[in-house]
Scaffold this active site. Structure first.
Site, PDB file in Angstrom:
ATOM      1  N   SER A  61       0.810  -1.229   0.000  1.00  0.00           N
ATOM      2  CA  SER A  61       0.000   0.000   0.000  1.00  0.00           C
ATOM      3  C   SER A  61       0.840   1.274   0.000  1.00  0.00           C
ATOM      4  CB  SER A  61      -0.969   0.010   1.184  1.00  0.00           C
ATOM      5  OG  SER A  61      -0.287   0.207   2.396  1.00  0.00           O
ATOM      6  N   LYS A 100       0.707   3.873   6.748  1.00  0.00           N
ATOM      7  CA  LYS A 100       0.005   4.808   5.859  1.00  0.00           C
ATOM      8  C   LYS A 100       0.531   6.217   6.099  1.00  0.00           C
ATOM      9  CE  LYS A 100      -3.189   1.860   4.325  1.00  0.00           C
ATOM     10  NZ  LYS A 100      -2.427   0.645   4.542  1.00  0.00           N
TER      11      LYS A 100
END
Length: 157
Positions: A61, A100
């Site tokens: 990600s 993230k």
């Protein structure tokens, strides 16, 4: 979702010889014969040694721009720093660590991936997501095999 495994690390100095000659990424120039000074890698990666951890990335990600943090990379995660919007963070979401970028849009905070094929996570209420630490350094292996073979992960309970 990209997950993060926390690693055990040695706290004693890890010494490397620093080359005082800069290495150009363009046209090569002759290097000077210098041995350089000793550099303690722990001082660079672990400025707050009791609050900094090494972690391994599991997933894709964050492998897009601007961070390009690839699966298997090692992260230095500093838990003493206050997370700021725009920084890459390790956060606990539903009891699992994830990697993230912390983003603020208006009054809302989001955990946003750098890879557009992954979904962002809106932080809806305090306590739903706990930002655990700020990523300060990334170590990426360019020759596959050695980093994975020499560093063993241990999951935090």
């Amino acid at each position: 979702m990209t997950t993060v495994d926390i690693l055990q690390i040695a706290r004693e100095p890890v010494w490397f010889i620093q080359c005082d000659t800069r290495i150009p990424a363009g046209f090569p120039s002759p290097a000077e014969d210098e041995t350089g000074e000793l550099v303690d890698l722990n001082k660079i990666l672990l400025p707050h040694p009791t609050h900094t951890y090494l972690a391994r990335v599991n997933g894709t990600s964050m492998d897009g721009p601007p961070s390009h943090i690839v699966d298997g990379a090692l992260l230095a995660v500093d838990c003493a720093l206050k997370p700021q919007p725009g920084q890459v963070v390790v956060a606990a979401v539903d009891g699992e660590f994830t990697l993230k970028r912390l983003v603020k849009r208006g009054d809302a905070y989001w955990l946003e991936p750098d890879n557009p094929t992954h979904a962002a996570i809106e932080i809806l209420r305090q306590g739903q997501v706990k930002v655990w630490g700020v990523v300060t350094h990334v170590v990426t292996e360019l020759i596959n095999g050695k980093l994975h073979a020499d560093v063993r992960a241990r999951r935090l309970q």
